[in-house]
Design a protein around this motif. Sequence first.
Motif, PDB file in Angstrom:
ATOM      1  N   SER A  57       0.812  -1.216   0.000  1.00  0.00           N
ATOM      2  CA  SER A  57       0.000   0.000   0.000  1.00  0.00           C
ATOM      3  C   SER A  57       0.846   1.267   0.000  1.00  0.00           C
ATOM      4  CB  SER A  57      -0.937  -0.012   1.200  1.00  0.00           C
ATOM      5  OG  SER A  57      -0.204  -0.184   2.392  1.00  0.00           O
ATOM      6  N   HIS A  58       1.991   1.226   0.646  1.00  0.00           N
ATOM      7  CA  HIS A  58       2.797   2.444   0.698  1.00  0.00           C
ATOM      8  C   HIS A  58       3.354   2.794  -0.680  1.00  0.00           C
ATOM      9  CE1 HIS A  58       2.424   2.615   4.963  1.00  0.00           C
ATOM     10  NE2 HIS A  58       2.975   1.431   5.131  1.00  0.00           N
ATOM     11  N   SER A  67      -3.948   7.297  -1.275  1.00  0.00           N
ATOM     12  CA  SER A  67      -3.912   6.057  -0.522  1.00  0.00           C
ATOM     13  C   SER A  67      -5.312   5.473  -0.422  1.00  0.00           C
ATOM     14  CB  SER A  67      -3.364   6.310   0.875  1.00  0.00           C
ATOM     15  OG  SER A  67      -4.347   6.942   1.653  1.00  0.00           O
ATOM     16  N   TYR A  90     -16.667   0.558  10.006  1.00  0.00           N
ATOM     17  CA  TYR A  90     -15.787  -0.601   9.900  1.00  0.00           C
ATOM     18  C   TYR A  90     -16.502  -1.771   9.238  1.00  0.00           C
ATOM     19  CZ  TYR A  90     -11.727   1.143  12.429  1.00  0.00           C
ATOM     20  OH  TYR A  90     -10.594   1.827  12.782  1.00  0.00           O
ATOM     21  N   ASP A  91     -17.733  -1.988   9.631  1.00  0.00           N
ATOM     22  CA  ASP A  91     -18.486  -3.094   9.034  1.00  0.00           C
ATOM     23  C   ASP A  91     -18.595  -2.906   7.515  1.00  0.00           C
ATOM     24  OD1 ASP A  91     -18.826  -4.245  11.460  1.00  0.00           O
ATOM     25  OD2 ASP A  91     -20.960  -3.811  11.659  1.00  0.00           O
ATOM     26  N   TYR A  94     -15.356  -3.485   5.661  1.00  0.00           N
ATOM     27  CA  TYR A  94     -14.643  -4.706   6.004  1.00  0.00           C
ATOM     28  C   TYR A  94     -14.177  -5.466   4.770  1.00  0.00           C
ATOM     29  CZ  TYR A  94     -13.269  -8.497   9.031  1.00  0.00           C
ATOM     30  OH  TYR A  94     -12.531  -9.417   9.728  1.00  0.00           O
ATOM     31  N   GLN A  99      -8.801   1.156   4.146  1.00  0.00           N
ATOM     32  CA  GLN A  99      -8.396   1.105   5.541  1.00  0.00           C
ATOM     33  C   GLN A  99      -8.967   2.333   6.239  1.00  0.00           C
ATOM     34  OE1 GLN A  99      -6.072  -1.106   6.951  1.00  0.00           O
ATOM     35  NE2 GLN A  99      -5.834  -2.291   5.073  1.00  0.00           N
ATOM     36  N   VAL A 100      -9.296   2.180   7.484  1.00  0.00           N
ATOM     37  CA  VAL A 100      -9.753   3.341   8.252  1.00  0.00           C
ATOM     38  C   VAL A 100      -8.566   3.965   8.981  1.00  0.00           C
ATOM     39  CG1 VAL A 100     -11.192   4.155  10.147  1.00  0.00           C
ATOM     40  CG2 VAL A 100     -12.035   2.373   8.607  1.00  0.00           C
ATOM     41  N   GLN A 101      -8.480   5.253   8.891  1.00  0.00           N
ATOM     42  CA  GLN A 101      -7.509   5.978   9.702  1.00  0.00           C
ATOM     43  C   GLN A 101      -8.319   6.794  10.695  1.00  0.00           C
ATOM     44  OE1 GLN A 101      -4.219   5.809   9.460  1.00  0.00           O
ATOM     45  NE2 GLN A 101      -3.714   7.406  10.931  1.00  0.00           N
ATOM     46  N   LEU A 102      -8.268   6.377  11.948  1.00  0.00           N
ATOM     47  CA  LEU A 102      -9.149   6.995  12.934  1.00  0.00           C
ATOM     48  C   LEU A 102      -8.432   8.033  13.784  1.00  0.00           C
ATOM     49  CD1 LEU A 102     -11.874   7.023  14.415  1.00  0.00           C
ATOM     50  CD2 LEU A 102     -11.018   5.173  15.843  1.00  0.00           C
TER      51      LEU A 102
ATOM     52  N   HIS B  58       4.334   7.792   3.390  1.00  0.00           N
ATOM     53  CA  HIS B  58       4.337   6.643   2.482  1.00  0.00           C
ATOM     54  C   HIS B  58       5.720   6.438   1.866  1.00  0.00           C
ATOM     55  CE1 HIS B  58       0.111   6.116   2.936  1.00  0.00           C
ATOM     56  NE2 HIS B  58      -0.148   7.311   2.497  1.00  0.00           N
ATOM     57  N   TYR B  90      -4.598   6.327  22.227  1.00  0.00           N
ATOM     58  CA  TYR B  90      -4.605   7.556  21.429  1.00  0.00           C
ATOM     59  C   TYR B  90      -4.018   8.719  22.214  1.00  0.00           C
ATOM     60  CZ  TYR B  90      -7.110   5.931  17.315  1.00  0.00           C
ATOM     61  OH  TYR B  90      -7.438   5.296  16.148  1.00  0.00           O
ATOM     62  N   ARG B 106     -14.265  -8.133  15.793  1.00  0.00           N
ATOM     63  CA  ARG B 106     -15.622  -8.564  16.143  1.00  0.00           C
ATOM     64  C   ARG B 106     -15.650  -9.898  16.869  1.00  0.00           C
ATOM     65  NH1 ARG B 106     -17.562  -8.687  10.220  1.00  0.00           N
ATOM     66  NH2 ARG B 106     -18.178  -6.556   9.747  1.00  0.00           N
TER      67      ARG B 106
END
Lengths: 345, 345
Positions: A57-58, A67, A90-91, A94, A99-102, B58, B90, B106
């Motif tokens: 991915s990078h 990205s 997220y669901d 999935y 990707q999630v960046q939170l 990246h 965090y 999950r």
Amino acid sequence: MRKRKGAGRPTISDVAERAGVSTITVSRALRDPSKVSDHLRRKINDAVRKLNYVPHSHASALASTRSNVIGVIVPSLTNNVFADTLRAIYDELYQGPFQVQLGNSRYVAKDEERLVRTFLGQGPSAMIVAGVDQTDATRELLENAECPVVQVMDISDDPIDMMVGFSHFEGGRAAGVHLVQKGYKRIGFLGARMDPRSHRRMEGFKEALRSGGRYDPDLMMTTTDSSSVSLGGHLIEQLRKCRPDLDAVFCNNDDMALGALFGCQKAGISVPDEMGIIGFNDLEMMAASYPSLTSIRTDRYQIGKRAVQMIKAVLDGETPEQKIIDLGFELQCRESTMRPKSKAR
Amino acid sequence: MRKRKGAGRPTISDVAERAGVSTITVSRALRDPSKVSDHLRRKINDAVRKLNYVPHSHASALASTRSNVIGVIVPSLTNNVFADTLRAIYDELYQGPFQVQLGNSRYVAKDEERLVRTFLGQGPSAMIVAGVDQTDATRELLENAECPVVQVMDISDDPIDMMVGFSHFEGGRAAGVHLVQKGYKRIGFLGARMDPRSHRRMEGFKEALRSGGRYDPDLMMTTTDSSSVSLGGHLIEQLRKCRPDLDAVFCNNDDMALGALFGCQKAGISVPDEMGIIGFNDLEMMAASYPSLTSIRTDRYQIGKRAVQMIKAVLDGETPEQKIIDLGFELQCRESTMRPKSKAR
DNA sequence: TTGTATGCGTTATCAA
DNA sequence: TTGATAACGCATACAA
């Protein structure tokens, strides 16, 4: 000169070699299969499977300045309200390649700005932010971002890009109307945190009380402390100390409402006869408590789901019919506001 | 051939040019300032500030096969227990150069395995996973990972790398001992989800009952449904239907305990006189309820904090004194198990 | 539809 | 301590 060794896993060249094609063809086959002939695609897919190839991915992000990350910024990790939305995000993501960046802004607009800046720097595929109360700088960053942006949990008539949520003002109003209709007379407000959304709920609530001739500013009790069950108890105790004739409260959220219920029970105040209580969000526990608690139901899961769906649609080149999705809310009337001798008109 | 345009923001070359040095010197100055002379370092820092330079993560990840991402995998986003730990992670990472990559398994071990595989593919700086019950494949992946790994929320004597948590078995036992000591006779267990940690809590609890001569398998009620307040109410109602003489329950977690309390109130059962209730985790609401609820307090926030601290230490080349940190737990004895005529011995 | 050449921004390698 | 150069793995631009 010795060659540098990478992570050791197969690269796109390995796949290309094995399939007898060039790397760019593999790249295309994976990202947009329609651009590659059936014959080659099959060979490539075979090679991918055999080698157990996973794109780096990078490298992809570097080459494309884009990205597969979707940036999500919420003001709290512990507030159930956002947890439900997050879970939906997220669901919904999935399966996909995203990707999630939170990020956690902790209810601080400046922190949100910092996070937005950082996330945008990574060239995310999309951004999801909570609420509509960004700083001017944040707004500008997001408006100039070359990716879909969804504001969730709230709506306004001035979206950065897209929105999924509901009107907190109207939600607050509905709570007020309900209490007035139930015949409560001295109606108060218990508000913790008092972030912008809570504020609008309170404003809507006030408006309903004014219309009903029941507005009393002395009964509006707020604090910037973060909400909790115990805080709900403390606030109602305090408010009742000043105004023993208080006979109903709208709580900022469900934790506060539960706390208010416990506070009343401790003080020997009967709910709903002597005190009506209504919360906001309708967490699962509201229906299970004793007495059960009235609340304004909001569909946080659906908000997250729709946000992602909108993003996917835009990323697929579609144009969503509507930029603003109002998911509304629904009054869940339960025992905590069911007075036997209700004076509903 | 026209040059490709990047994202437009300043690169390390821009900084190098402005500071009159080579790119690699800038790179060193930023990553390990001690490797660069004071003179150049100052010039470089000036240039960085002037240009508002932010490294492209990246590119860095690609070149070094190591990203500044810390992968975190939890089994639930809505369970408050993990939310507290997440918040700590965090908070602790807020300053630093690290990003969190959050995954939601999950409660499915295979999904966790998939996430671990994916995350490891990005060359994370560290990994944090919940619990000690990974699949063999997951364990192997993590053991071979070239980064620190911390298992949180639980402990065992066989860590993949490091651990921060507490013994669920002992926690469950403490709950059992407490109920026995309080003189309760027909003591039950209400368990939702029944993930491995819940299981160990139950086992510890059973052991305590056996030692106290109070173990009755018929009073152990479990389900794989996810825990909720309403479920706590339903389960205790069901259990009482079969065994009306039930006089105390240990609930799997606090949501269940609150539900059990409401269930008793609905049924007109007095807590703690006719029914003792004890929960697990000691969420904030436990102290605020009426009656207040006894629980086993665990420090989820501290778990997250310590996990990150261990990681930072290792990444800084230090060797942590201990690989396993047992943060323990603490019985919070409250009204829900305070029988007036307690037969404590 | 497919391939060639090259750049994305950084760091590892080797040399000075 | 500093620098020149070659990777890192993939995607863009352009040509065929």
